[in-house]
Design an enzyme around this catalytic site. Structure first.
Site, PDB file in Angstrom:
ATOM      1  N   HIS A  12      50.776 -13.522  49.997  1.00  0.00           N
ATOM      2  CA  HIS A  12      51.352 -12.628  50.075  1.00  0.00           C
ATOM      3  C   HIS A  12      50.799 -11.985  51.461  1.00  0.00           C
ATOM      4  O   HIS A  12      49.736 -11.631  52.129  1.00  0.00           O
ATOM      5  CB  HIS A  12      51.386 -10.966  49.365  1.00  0.00           C
ATOM      6  CG  HIS A  12      52.075  -9.643  50.171  1.00  0.00           C
ATOM      7  ND1 HIS A  12      53.509 -10.059  50.505  1.00  0.00           N
ATOM      8  CD2 HIS A  12      51.343  -8.689  50.518  1.00  0.00           C
ATOM      9  CE1 HIS A  12      53.944  -8.720  50.944  1.00  0.00           C
ATOM     10  NE2 HIS A  12      52.722  -8.093  50.912  1.00  0.00           N
ATOM     11  N   ASP A  14      50.883  -9.936  54.824  1.00  0.00           N
ATOM     12  CA  ASP A  14      50.515  -8.971  55.640  1.00  0.00           C
ATOM     13  C   ASP A  14      50.782  -9.663  57.549  1.00  0.00           C
ATOM     14  O   ASP A  14      49.316  -9.931  57.264  1.00  0.00           O
ATOM     15  CB  ASP A  14      49.612  -8.058  55.254  1.00  0.00           C
ATOM     16  CG  ASP A  14      50.623  -7.301  53.610  1.00  0.00           C
ATOM     17  OD1 ASP A  14      51.355  -6.770  53.926  1.00  0.00           O
ATOM     18  OD2 ASP A  14      49.492  -7.794  53.579  1.00  0.00           O
ATOM     19  N   ASP A 124      56.171  -6.171  48.389  1.00  0.00           N
ATOM     20  CA  ASP A 124      54.855  -4.772  48.721  1.00  0.00           C
ATOM     21  C   ASP A 124      56.364  -3.650  49.344  1.00  0.00           C
ATOM     22  O   ASP A 124      55.036  -2.836  49.462  1.00  0.00           O
ATOM     23  CB  ASP A 124      53.752  -5.055  49.276  1.00  0.00           C
ATOM     24  CG  ASP A 124      52.777  -4.716  49.400  1.00  0.00           C
ATOM     25  OD1 ASP A 124      52.105  -3.516  48.442  1.00  0.00           O
ATOM     26  OD2 ASP A 124      52.280  -4.406  50.462  1.00  0.00           O
ATOM     27  N   HIS A 350      55.321  -3.621  56.721  1.00  0.00           N
ATOM     28  CA  HIS A 350      55.372  -2.142  55.645  1.00  0.00           C
ATOM     29  C   HIS A 350      53.814  -2.031  56.496  1.00  0.00           C
ATOM     30  O   HIS A 350      53.648  -1.102  56.557  1.00  0.00           O
ATOM     31  CB  HIS A 350      55.277  -2.259  54.410  1.00  0.00           C
ATOM     32  CG  HIS A 350      54.159  -3.477  53.794  1.00  0.00           C
ATOM     33  ND1 HIS A 350      55.481  -4.488  53.821  1.00  0.00           N
ATOM     34  CD2 HIS A 350      53.798  -4.001  53.347  1.00  0.00           C
ATOM     35  CE1 HIS A 350      54.785  -6.110  52.949  1.00  0.00           C
ATOM     36  NE2 HIS A 350      53.463  -5.049  53.260  1.00  0.00           N
TER      37      HIS A 350
END
Ligand SMILES: [Zn+2]
Length: 897
Positions: A12, A14, A124, A350
């Site tokens: 994941h 980010d 997420d 996010h």
């Protein structure tokens, strides 16, 4: 039957978070290097999922361009699984169009490489919007996977019909607000439930015994999903071995290195009849309410304000103007707009737009916002230049006039005041030394002016001679041309200007000494506002009372500022235990008329509140010791400083809403400031503008909820109403609100900002810039409605951030008329979100949605063009035709041919 254990490798990603972008970026290069190497060396390592975002490919190639062929090879042979989106964006804090553009650009980028994975991937995302099912259907997807929003109960606990936001299984039916239905996959044990699989038999046995049990508690089929990865997780290089070991240990399970396509195909074939159904938006409504992460909406409010401005500029100014300009130029700035959109959307993950990263991340975002804004403004100015140069402005009797064109780029009739700063009496540097020109204009007597419309009729306006100023032209075929000019600012009220249209006006010098009577000296002691629809008075306690004259209804004690401590973090608001809020009641220190002419009046109110300067030392200790916010004992210190809030409230003669603008200089830390509007209305639900949706939300929380607050997110409006009447608050880039229920009535609380000192989540990351020190201005509008004009009021609020635009031009002939409508929009219940050109064909594209829960009719007309229905990916839908009917919350895209 033998169960299949699908192990999907991923990380994941980010792009920026607790490390600045470039540090995560360098780690990404290592990750992709390793993944590519593994594909080359381990034939059993079959696939890796690139986290649903194509931008990771660009990020990698920015550092290793020489690896493009290898990337291509592994994407095309199906090892590296890409798409479907451009980035993993926050769904609630980005606009409706931003949500669509992320899909459009992701689709296009994926196509460049090969095929994409057809899954709505939201691992997420901080809650899921109620239009996700419809958006997925329009993409041709049947499944969306997400980590938040629904509480899994396990099928030992039976759910009931009333449970809209819980599911026994990790698989469920998800019915959107328009009734579109897809399958939702909840990562009930998170998207890391198959992370770091042990190879050693003993550890592997312990690991799988537990993990299989966890998955089987929620799985509705014999297909068990294990996500082999986590946040920024390096690839597991010995996974093939670990899978081999697992297969030896468990004879009744088949462990496979899988991928989403295989998993989705097999799980869909086995889904049982008794799946639960979740409905509409999924925001963890049935949880205890502490980890909805909704308070990120008020973290680093400056990001949200910038984001709002760029969204308005790109979607509702630059693109519509460029679309209209194409009619005369035959060109559309696709590449420039794509570049602006991509730059802008890099701020939408996010951890970025939510304001929950470290300071360096958000400093970088401000540069991206600025860059996207500059491109948007360039496209806007160029489009207006090209359009106005083809509009016939030359008219008999106007030889000395300065023409200018007013544009309405919204999908609705617009009332408002348009402003422009015009250049007259230009003296170029090539004619005279600029200092002499400056003096000449300064000393010359200024002429008197009037404003006339295209039919030569004088119109009401305020015209101010501002004196000399510097300016320049950038001709397309010659060197720059600097000049000094006389600067005239003009404000003119515009009534009922039709959608996507323009009107030409002229600034005309008048010979008579005084054509305009000086405005009657206004009564500066009359500190009230009033027009034909609404009136406003200031109360002795520093609040205001507003009367909706059409409904003959007064709303009292509005505009109360409320300050409380915040010892939480960028993610979660937490008020110190037993603390009492500080209110602005009886704190009005000044009120005056600050501006007034025949069509506009503005009041200025100053409130001064004493606010504790920060939290006590205990907070720092608790932050460093990573004490969860609920267990913190910190309080605010006794020392205070005055917080001076200067609020202008304005009302135009032709307007049904009041415009508020509150400016303050924040020197205090660890606190939250809200402005409160008590509605005097008793209701169980309220309404808010969300993604292609007017979402209906319960005012009361679920029985599981223990958080004393219930924060929510909105875009263009919040509405509390009864059948007969209601109040609408339209925040301009201020997304967090709460509908507070007290003494049987509802108050709208709009969070202006939260100032906090740490990031939060998994450790201690100080964020001094999240204390939001400095000067801020917050804009919000207030309006009212009766029984029959709710749609009209919503529509006005939806379009409220888009100003009327004005562009100066010169006198010339042209093929376009001086007054023209490009696109007419009839339909009380529809809002247009896009007017643009198709990337392949340059045909105009419009997108709109029904913002009400009832069927509605509409009519769109665009000159000689005819509409063809299309999906959001702008692929034509042959079967429907132009029905002129729009179902509740239906999103429609038209291509015009
Ligand atoms: Zn994340």
């Amino acid at each position: 039957m033998m169960k299949t254990v699908h192990i999907i490798s991923h990380s994941h990603w980010d792009r920026e978070w607790y490390l600045p972008y470039e540090k995560h970026h360098m780690l990404l290069v290592e990750l992709i290097d390793d993944v590519l190497e593994l594909f080359e060396t381990d034939p059993e390592f079959k696939s890796f999922y690139l986290d649903g975002q194509t931008i990771i490919l660009d990020d990698y190639l920015a550092v290793r361009p020489q690896k493009k062929p290898l990337l291509e090879k592994h994407i095309q042979n199906g090892n590296l699984k890409i798409g479907p989106f451009y980035i993993l964006q926050d769904a609630f804090l980005t606009s409706s169009e931003s949500n669509v553009r992320n899909m459009l650009i992701g689709h296009r980028e994926s196509k460049k490489w090969g095929s994409k994975v057809d899954i709505g991937y939201y691992p997420d995302t901080f809650g899921n919007v109620g239009q996700t099912p419809q958006l997925m259907k329009q993409l041709g997807f049947d499944i969306a996977a997400y980590g938040r929003g629904v509480k899994p109960t396990g099928f030992a606990n039976k759910t009931t019909e009333e449970d809209n936001f819980v599911s026994s299984y990790s698989e469920m039916k998800w019915v959107g607000v328009d009734q579109s239905e897809i399958i939702g996959l909840l990562f009930a044990n998170w998207y890391s439930n198959g992370n770091e699989v042990p190879v050693a038999e003993k550890e592997a046995k312990i690991f799988w015994d537990q993990k299989l049990k966890d998955a089987e508690a929620y799985a509705s089929t014999d297909q068990l999903l294990f996500m082999n990865g986590c946040d920024h997780q390096p690839v597991q290089k010995d996974l093939s071995k670990a899978i081999e070991v697992a297969n030896e240990l468990y004879l009744d399970y088949n462990f496979v290195h899988s991928n989403f396509e295989d998993y989705m195909y097999q799980v869909m074939a086995e889904l049982p009849e008794d799946l639960d159904t979740v409905k509409g938006e999924l925001t963890s409504q049935e949880t205890e309410g502490w980890y909805t992460l909704t308070n990120t909406a008020s973290s680093r409010i400056y990001l949200k304000q910038e984001n709002h401005q760029v969204s308005v500029l790109l979607e509702q100014i630059a693109e519509p103007l460029a679309t209209m300009a194409y009619e005369v130029t035959g060109e559309y700035p696709h590449d420039q707009l794509d570049y602006a959109w991509k730059t802008y959307m890099q701020n939408h993950p996010h951890d970025s737009i939510c304001g929950c990263s470290v300071d360096e991340v958000h400093a970088g975002m401000m540069t991206r916002f600025q860059n996207a804004k500059n491109v948007g403004e360039y496209v806007k100015d160029e489009s207006m230049d090209k359009l106005t140069s083809h509009i016939k402005t030359a008219q008999a009797g106007m030889e000395n006039a300065v023409p200018f064109v007013v544009f309405n780029t919204t999908g609705s009739k617009k009332d408002g005041v348009a402003s422009i700063s015009l250049d007259t009496e230009k003296i170029y540097f090539s004619e005279q030394f600029p200092t002499a020109s400056y003096q000449e204009i300064k000393e010359a007597a200024a002429p008197n002016y009037k404003i006339v419309n295209a039919s030569g009729k004088e119109v009401e306006a305020e015209i101010i001679n501002e004196g000399p100023r510097f300016g320049y032209e950038l001709p397309k075929d010659a060197f720059r041309r600097p000049y000094i000019s006389r600067n005239i600012t003009v404000q003119l009220p515009v009534d009922q200007m039709v959608s996507y249209s323009w009107d030409t006006y002229y600034l005309v010098p008048v010979n008579e000494e005084t054509v305009h009577e000086e405005n009657q000296e206004s009564d500066k002691t009359d500190i009230t506002l009033k027009n034909d629809w609404v009136s406003l008075e200031i109360n002795s306690n520093g609040t205001i009372s507003v009367t909706d004259l059409e409904q003959n209804r007064t709303y009292s004690n509005l505009l109360v500022f409320e300050d409380v401590g915040d010892i939480g973090n960028e993610y979660v608001f937490k008020q110190p235990n037993n603390e009492k809020p500080i209110y602005s009641l009886n704190k009005l220190v000044d009120a005056k008329v600050s501006k007034e002419n025949t069509f506009f009046k503005e009041l200025t109110l100053v409130h001064e509140m004493d606010i504790p300067v920060r939290a006590d030392k205990q907070l720092e200790i608790e932050q460093q010791a990573v004490v969860e916010f609920r267990n913190r004992k910190a309080q605010r210190v006794k020392e205070t400083k005055p917080l001076r809030i200067e609020t202008t409230i304005s009302l135009a003669k032709n307007s049904r809403h009041f415009s508020f603008s509150s400016t303050l200089h924040n020197e205090m830390k660890d606190h939250r400031l809200r402005v409160l509007f008590p509605t005097g209305i008793q209701t169980d639900v309220h309404y808010a503008d969300s993604i292609f949706e007017t979402v209906k939300r319960e005012n009361k929380v679920s029985s599981a909820w223990t958080n004393p607050t219930n924060p929510q997110r909105a875009h263009r409006f919040i509405n509390v109403r009864r059948d007969s009447h209601g109040m609408i608050l339209a925040p301009q880039g201020i997304p967090e609100y709460e509908v507070i229920s007290e003494s049987d009535q509802q108050t709208i609380g709009l969070t202006l900002f939260r100032a906090v000192g740490e990031m939060g989540d998994w450790g201690y990351f100080p964020t001094p810039e999240a204390q939001c020190q400095g000067t801020y201005t917050f804009d919000y509008h207030l309006s009212f409605h009766g029984k029959d004009d709710v749609e009209k009021a919503y529509k006005e609020a939806i379009y409220s951030p888009i100003p009327l635009l004005i562009h100066q031009t010169d006198l010339h002939d042209g093929t376009m008329k001086s007054t023209e409508q490009f696109l007419s929009v009839d339909g009380e219940s529809i809002a247009v979100t896009a007017l643009k050109r198709n990337a392949g064909t340059n045909n105009p594209v419009t997108r709109f949605y029904n913002f009400t829960s009832t069927n509605s009719s509409y009519k769109l007309e665009m000159g000689s063009y005819k509409p063809v229905e299309a999906t959001i990916l702008e692929e034509e839908v042959q079967s429907h035709g132009n029905t002129q009917e729009v179902k509740p919350f239906e999103i429609k895209t038209h291509i015009w041919k």
